[in-house]
Design a protein around this motif. Structure first.
Motif, mmCIF file in Angstrom:
data_model
loop_
_atom_site.group_PDB
_atom_site.id
_atom_site.type_symbol
_atom_site.label_atom_id
_atom_site.label_comp_id
_atom_site.label_asym_id
_atom_site.label_seq_id
_atom_site.Cartn_x
_atom_site.Cartn_y
_atom_site.Cartn_z
ATOM 1 N N ILE A 103 45.677 99.343 -40.823
ATOM 2 C CA ILE A 103 44.437 98.581 -40.980
ATOM 3 C C ILE A 103 44.714 97.249 -41.690
ATOM 4 C CG2 ILE A 103 42.177 98.591 -42.136
ATOM 5 C CD1 ILE A 103 42.106 101.625 -41.510
ATOM 6 N N ILE A 104 45.580 97.240 -42.689
ATOM 7 C CA ILE A 104 45.912 96.002 -43.402
ATOM 8 C C ILE A 104 46.579 94.996 -42.461
ATOM 9 C CG2 ILE A 104 47.425 95.025 -45.182
ATOM 10 C CD1 ILE A 104 46.747 97.502 -46.890
ATOM 11 N N ILE A 105 47.491 95.452 -41.634
ATOM 12 C CA ILE A 105 48.152 94.557 -40.675
ATOM 13 C C ILE A 105 47.136 93.951 -39.716
ATOM 14 C CG2 ILE A 105 49.752 94.507 -38.710
ATOM 15 C CD1 ILE A 105 51.469 96.531 -40.308
ATOM 16 N N LEU A 106 46.226 94.769 -39.224
ATOM 17 C CA LEU A 106 45.192 94.243 -38.330
ATOM 18 C C LEU A 106 44.264 93.284 -39.071
ATOM 19 C CD1 LEU A 106 44.375 97.463 -36.303
ATOM 20 C CD2 LEU A 106 45.558 95.431 -35.491
ATOM 21 N N ASP A 107 43.976 93.542 -40.340
ATOM 22 C CA ASP A 107 43.116 92.662 -41.128
ATOM 23 C C ASP A 107 43.778 91.300 -41.352
ATOM 24 O OD1 ASP A 107 40.661 92.290 -42.415
ATOM 25 O OD2 ASP A 107 41.595 92.599 -44.387
ATOM 26 N N ILE A 108 45.065 91.297 -41.604
ATOM 27 C CA ILE A 108 45.799 90.035 -41.773
ATOM 28 C C ILE A 108 45.732 89.208 -40.494
ATOM 29 C CG2 ILE A 108 48.113 89.044 -42.074
ATOM 30 C CD1 ILE A 108 48.633 91.357 -44.071
ATOM 31 N N SER A 109 45.857 89.882 -39.356
ATOM 32 C CA SER A 109 45.759 89.147 -38.086
ATOM 33 C C SER A 109 44.359 88.549 -37.923
ATOM 34 C CB SER A 109 46.114 90.042 -36.904
ATOM 35 O OG SER A 109 45.170 91.067 -36.763
ATOM 36 N N LEU A 110 43.318 89.212 -38.423
ATOM 37 C CA LEU A 110 41.957 88.671 -38.370
ATOM 38 C C LEU A 110 41.818 87.422 -39.235
ATOM 39 C CD1 LEU A 110 39.533 91.714 -38.416
ATOM 40 C CD2 LEU A 110 39.896 90.058 -36.625
ATOM 41 N N ILE A 111 42.416 87.450 -40.396
ATOM 42 C CA ILE A 111 42.369 86.281 -41.282
ATOM 43 C C ILE A 111 43.014 85.077 -40.598
ATOM 44 C CG2 ILE A 111 43.240 85.335 -43.465
ATOM 45 C CD1 ILE A 111 42.870 88.215 -44.607
ATOM 46 N N LEU A 112 44.146 85.317 -39.948
ATOM 47 C CA LEU A 112 44.822 84.234 -39.232
ATOM 48 C C LEU A 112 43.977 83.731 -38.067
ATOM 49 C CD1 LEU A 112 48.470 85.603 -39.252
ATOM 50 C CD2 LEU A 112 47.493 83.803 -40.701
ATOM 51 N N LEU A 113 43.309 84.614 -37.361
ATOM 52 C CA LEU A 113 42.437 84.197 -36.256
ATOM 53 C C LEU A 113 41.233 83.403 -36.762
ATOM 54 C CD1 LEU A 113 42.357 87.307 -33.901
ATOM 55 C CD2 LEU A 113 43.332 85.069 -33.410
ATOM 56 N N LYS A 114 40.717 83.748 -37.938
ATOM 57 C CA LYS A 114 39.567 83.046 -38.506
ATOM 58 C C LYS A 114 39.921 81.592 -38.813
ATOM 59 C CE LYS A 114 36.029 83.722 -42.003
ATOM 60 N NZ LYS A 114 35.625 84.533 -43.153
ATOM 61 N N ILE A 115 41.158 81.363 -39.193
ATOM 62 C CA ILE A 115 41.620 79.998 -39.460
ATOM 63 C C ILE A 115 41.612 79.181 -38.176
ATOM 64 C CG2 ILE A 115 43.628 78.619 -40.164
ATOM 65 C CD1 ILE A 115 44.288 80.928 -42.115
ATOM 66 N N VAL A 116 42.017 79.795 -37.072
ATOM 67 C CA VAL A 116 42.094 79.109 -35.788
ATOM 68 C C VAL A 116 40.699 78.839 -35.225
ATOM 69 C CG1 VAL A 116 42.923 79.289 -33.405
ATOM 70 C CG2 VAL A 116 44.350 80.097 -35.264
ATOM 71 N N SER A 117 39.847 79.880 -35.157
ATOM 72 C CA SER A 117 38.517 79.713 -34.563
ATOM 73 C C SER A 117 37.617 80.873 -34.980
ATOM 74 C CB SER A 117 38.637 79.664 -33.039
ATOM 75 O OG SER A 117 37.385 79.804 -32.432
ATOM 76 N N PRO A 118 36.366 80.581 -35.364
ATOM 77 C CA PRO A 118 35.432 81.655 -35.725
ATOM 78 C C PRO A 118 35.113 82.580 -34.545
ATOM 79 C CG PRO A 118 34.607 79.531 -36.496
ATOM 80 C CD PRO A 118 35.805 79.247 -35.651
ATOM 81 N N ILE A 119 35.066 82.031 -33.341
ATOM 82 C CA ILE A 119 34.779 82.856 -32.163
ATOM 83 C C ILE A 119 35.927 83.834 -31.924
ATOM 84 C CG2 ILE A 119 34.435 82.813 -29.655
ATOM 85 C CD1 ILE A 119 33.025 80.108 -30.062
ATOM 86 N N LEU A 120 37.170 83.324 -32.060
ATOM 87 C CA LEU A 120 38.331 84.208 -31.916
ATOM 88 C C LEU A 120 38.319 85.294 -32.984
ATOM 89 C CD1 LEU A 120 41.354 81.890 -31.026
ATOM 90 C CD2 LEU A 120 40.305 83.650 -29.614
ATOM 91 N N ALA A 121 37.855 84.938 -34.190
ATOM 92 C CA ALA A 121 37.791 85.926 -35.269
ATOM 93 C C ALA A 121 36.795 87.037 -34.932
ATOM 94 C CB ALA A 121 37.413 85.249 -36.577
ATOM 95 N N THR A 122 35.670 86.680 -34.326
ATOM 96 C CA THR A 122 34.666 87.685 -33.952
ATOM 97 C C THR A 122 35.211 88.614 -32.870
ATOM 98 O OG1 THR A 122 32.913 86.100 -34.443
ATOM 99 C CG2 THR A 122 32.315 88.015 -33.114
ATOM 100 N N ILE A 123 35.799 88.025 -31.851
ATOM 101 C CA ILE A 123 36.407 88.835 -30.782
ATOM 102 C C ILE A 123 37.553 89.657 -31.344
ATOM 103 C CG2 ILE A 123 37.686 88.719 -28.606
ATOM 104 C CD1 ILE A 123 36.044 86.158 -27.984
ATOM 105 N N GLY A 124 38.339 89.033 -32.201
ATOM 106 C CA GLY A 124 39.463 89.722 -32.832
ATOM 107 C C GLY A 124 39.020 90.886 -33.692
ATOM 108 N N ALA A 125 37.856 90.738 -34.365
ATOM 109 C CA ALA A 125 37.341 91.818 -35.205
ATOM 110 C C ALA A 125 36.990 93.036 -34.369
ATOM 111 C CB ALA A 125 36.121 91.342 -35.984
ATOM 112 N N LEU A 126 36.363 92.794 -33.228
ATOM 113 C CA LEU A 126 36.029 93.915 -32.340
ATOM 114 C C LEU A 126 37.287 94.584 -31.796
ATOM 115 C CD1 LEU A 126 33.027 92.345 -30.400
ATOM 116 C CD2 LEU A 126 32.947 94.091 -32.187
ATOM 117 N N LEU A 127 38.234 93.758 -31.370
ATOM 118 C CA LEU A 127 39.502 94.307 -30.870
ATOM 119 C C LEU A 127 40.267 95.010 -31.991
ATOM 120 C CD1 LEU A 127 40.730 91.446 -28.509
ATOM 121 C CD2 LEU A 127 39.872 93.697 -27.861
ATOM 122 N N SER A 128 40.224 94.417 -33.173
ATOM 123 C CA SER A 128 40.914 95.000 -34.326
ATOM 124 C C SER A 128 40.358 96.379 -34.664
ATOM 125 C CB SER A 128 40.774 94.069 -35.521
ATOM 126 O OG SER A 128 41.342 94.635 -36.660
#
Length: 165
Positions: free
Chosen positions: A26-51
């Motif tokens: 879960i921590i590894i997936l959460d770190i990937s979400l933080i990185l996606l949030k930096i790139v784009s909020p939309i990617l972070a939302t999609i990434g959260a669901l995928l995560s």
């Protein structure tokens, strides 16, 4: 009719180690979400669901692989291999011992010959030590199947006695 049963369990995994594996995933997936949030909020939302989906799948996989165990049974002349998870038992392979075309120790098998023959392979082992593994092959409906498992002496003797006929 005789019945022989053997249970193969995974090496015991402590509760804390299992929790650490799950939390680590879960921590590894959460770190990937933080990185996606930096790139784009939309990617972070999609990434959260995928995560979330990946975390659930990873946790179920870890639990299923570590807590489940195998049962091998010979009932009469039928070999049954099942995976047990909690109280549920799922039969993965059932065959008549007379169907076996090949049965030998895994470490004595000609790997090149095995690779040449295309067959669906089932693996019912709990350790990485191949010295106690055996492989069997059979054909059903024109398709070739192979299974690898760790029989005890009693199960092994029963299979070999049928193979000698």
């Amino acid at each position: 009719m005789y019945i022989i049963k053997q249970t193969i369990k995974q090496k015991r995994l402590s509760f804390w180690k299992l929790c650490l594996m799950i939390v680590g995933t879960i921590i590894i997936l959460d770190i990937s979400l933080i990185l996606l949030k930096i790139v784009s909020p939309i990617l972070a939302t999609i990434g959260a669901l995928l995560s979330f989906g990946l975390a659930v799948c990873a946790c179920l996989y870890i639990i299923y692989r570590r807590i489940s165990y195998y049962n091998y049974k010979i009932i009469g002349d039928e070999l049954i291999m099942e995976r047990v998870f909690g109280r549920a038992s799922h039969s993965f392979l059932s065959l008549k011992l007379s169907e076996l075309e090949l049965f030998e120790a895994y470490n004595k098998i000609d790997i090149e010959r095995v690779k040449e023959k295309k067959a669906k392979t089932y693996k019912f082992t709990s350790t990485r030590e191949t010295k106690n593994w055996y492989m069997g092959e059979f054909t059903r409906g024109g398709d070739s199947y192979r299974f690898i498992f760790e029989p005890n002496k009693e199960l092994l003797n029963a299979i070999k006695s049928v193979m000698s006929y």
